[in-house]
Design a protein around this motif. Structure first.
Motif, mmCIF file in Angstrom:
data_model
loop_
_atom_site.group_PDB
_atom_site.id
_atom_site.type_symbol
_atom_site.label_atom_id
_atom_site.label_comp_id
_atom_site.label_asym_id
_atom_site.label_seq_id
_atom_site.Cartn_x
_atom_site.Cartn_y
_atom_site.Cartn_z
ATOM 1 N N SER A 211 37.827 43.315 40.482
ATOM 2 C CA SER A 211 38.784 42.359 41.052
ATOM 3 C C SER A 211 40.224 42.725 40.728
ATOM 4 C CB SER A 211 38.484 40.941 40.545
ATOM 5 O OG SER A 211 37.221 40.523 40.983
ATOM 6 N N GLU A 212 40.480 43.014 39.440
ATOM 7 C CA GLU A 212 41.858 43.333 39.044
ATOM 8 C C GLU A 212 42.356 44.586 39.761
ATOM 9 O OE1 GLU A 212 39.767 43.152 35.024
ATOM 10 O OE2 GLU A 212 39.009 42.777 37.056
ATOM 11 N N PHE A 213 41.487 45.595 39.847
ATOM 12 C CA PHE A 213 41.891 46.855 40.462
ATOM 13 C C PHE A 213 42.219 46.674 41.943
ATOM 14 C CE2 PHE A 213 40.819 50.663 42.936
ATOM 15 C CZ PHE A 213 41.703 51.577 42.377
ATOM 16 N N PHE A 214 41.328 46.069 42.697
ATOM 17 C CA PHE A 214 41.558 45.958 44.136
ATOM 18 C C PHE A 214 42.642 44.940 44.490
ATOM 19 C CE2 PHE A 214 37.449 48.190 44.359
ATOM 20 C CZ PHE A 214 37.811 49.195 45.249
ATOM 21 N N ASP A 215 42.861 43.977 43.608
ATOM 22 C CA ASP A 215 43.990 43.062 43.822
ATOM 23 C C ASP A 215 45.295 43.845 43.888
ATOM 24 O OD1 ASP A 215 42.520 40.768 43.954
ATOM 25 O OD2 ASP A 215 42.944 40.097 41.906
ATOM 26 N N ILE A 216 45.443 44.798 42.960
ATOM 27 C CA ILE A 216 46.681 45.592 42.921
ATOM 28 C C ILE A 216 46.654 46.689 43.980
ATOM 29 C CG2 ILE A 216 48.276 46.839 41.411
ATOM 30 C CD1 ILE A 216 46.795 45.715 39.022
ATOM 31 N N TYR A 217 45.479 47.283 44.192
ATOM 32 C CA TYR A 217 45.382 48.383 45.155
ATOM 33 C C TYR A 217 45.749 47.906 46.562
ATOM 34 C CZ TYR A 217 43.851 52.982 46.683
ATOM 35 O OH TYR A 217 43.832 54.268 47.167
#
Length: 345
Positions: A211-217
């Motif tokens: 979740s954290e990664f794709f939120d920023i990606y």
């Protein structure tokens, strides 16, 4: 009888070479740095010592490199904490010294004693030094040098894993959009290596931080910068389609949020971005287990999607036929869903 007034100098031992490098780096203290003449002299000494190091590791035209000496040099670098000194003094060094350092860096990283890589072990005991290399992207004078050093470190799974899971990893999302094109491009190269070099490490990271990664990606995919959009979209395909990440891909294509992002990219003004977006969009459409929300979004937008797809062409090339076949299958699938547009989410 011949007389020699000048005896050839004895080659320095690895211990002496590393001690000379350490002493010359230590001489670059606050007092020296503010005195021009003292700084020039100190930098000349550093440059001379790194040149000697390069000669031992790569040969100097007269003598071939000695494998045992290379291992000993790596051991001495670690024992004397010269790695830490090099990283912290890098911004002061001159161009030639940095160039020689970069040449030696990859050689030293490969030195092993038994099954242990000396430099890698040192970094594992001092992980904060990797953070120091990452934040150097904020200094355009040494950003490219640090980027090269980082990419050599990232070749080792344990070091790549640390950076991925550290707080400094998030900085890459800023660095890849820096106004300096060369620095931003270099940062993206490092970012790409982190996400593609070690399948199992990346899979574990994406599983734990999905979740954290794709939120920023998502910010990269929707950036106003064309280069950022294109590179991040291509990279997304690179790591999503890797077999160890199949579970990540299956999760990604269930989310309407990301379907909408990819659909927006499908109508980008750039054909290159459209083509890259299609290769991810087709996975959403071809998924036999599409959730209701995805089906409804595809159905409600089927006319615009069909128009986009009919006009989409990769241009001339060997992959033309395969692309057209895939496109026709996706068009057929969207047409089948057109009757679902009145369903409620």
């Amino acid at each position: 009888m011949s007389f020699s007034f000048f005896k050839p100098s004895r080659p320095k031992t690895p211990q002496e070479v590393v001690k000379a490098i350490r002493d010359s780096l230590m001489a670059l203290d606050t007092k020296t740095v503010v005195e021009v003449k003292a700084l020039e002299k100190a930098l000349e000494e550093v440059e001379k010592n790194f040149s000697s190091l390069r000669g031992i590791l790569s040969g100097d035209g007269e003598a071939e490199p000695n494998a045992d000496q290379a291992v000993q040099l790596a051991l001495e670098f670690c024992k004397e904490d010269v790695i830490s000194l090099v990283i912290h003094k890098l911004h002061i060094l001159g161009w030639e010294a940095r160039k020689d350092l970069l040449h030696c860096w990859s050689i030293l990283l490969k030195q092993k004693v038994g099954e242990t890589y000396c430099f890698v072990q040192y970094f594992e005991d001092h992980f904060e030094l990797l953070d120091s290399l990452v934040v150097c992207y904020d200094n355009k004078e040494i950003a490219l040098h640090c980027g090269s050093m980082l990419r050599e470190c990232i070749k080792f799974p344990s070091l790549a894993k640390y950076i991925l899971e550290s707080a400094c990893f998030e900085l890459f999302f800023k660095f890849v959009e820096l106004p300096n094109f060369d620095v931003a491009s270099d940062a993206f190269s490092t970012f790409k290596d982190l996400l593609t070099k070690h399948d199992s490490v990346v899979s574990e990271f994406l599983t734990s931080h999905y979740s954290e990664f794709f939120d920023i990606y998502e910010r990269l995919l929707t950036s106003s910068n064309y280069v950022t959009r294109r590179q991040s979209l291509k990279l997304l395909s690179d790591f999503l389609l890797e077999t160890p990440n199949s579970h990540i891909m299956k999760k990604f294509i269930l989310e309407v949020r990301y379907l909408k992002v990819i659909m927006t990219l499908l109508k980008d003004s750039s054909k290159n971005i459209q083509i890259s977006a299609f290769h991810i969009f087709k996975i959403f459409v071809a998924n036999p287990n599409k959730p209701q929300e995805v089906k409804i979004i595809l159905a409600r937008n089927h006319e615009k999607l069909l128009e986009l797809l009919h006009n989409l062409s990769p241009g001339k090339g060997s992959e033309d036929d395969q692309f057209e076949e895939e496109k026709e299958l996706i068009i057929e699938e969207i047409q089948k869903m057109s009757g679902l547009q009145n369903l409620k989410l």
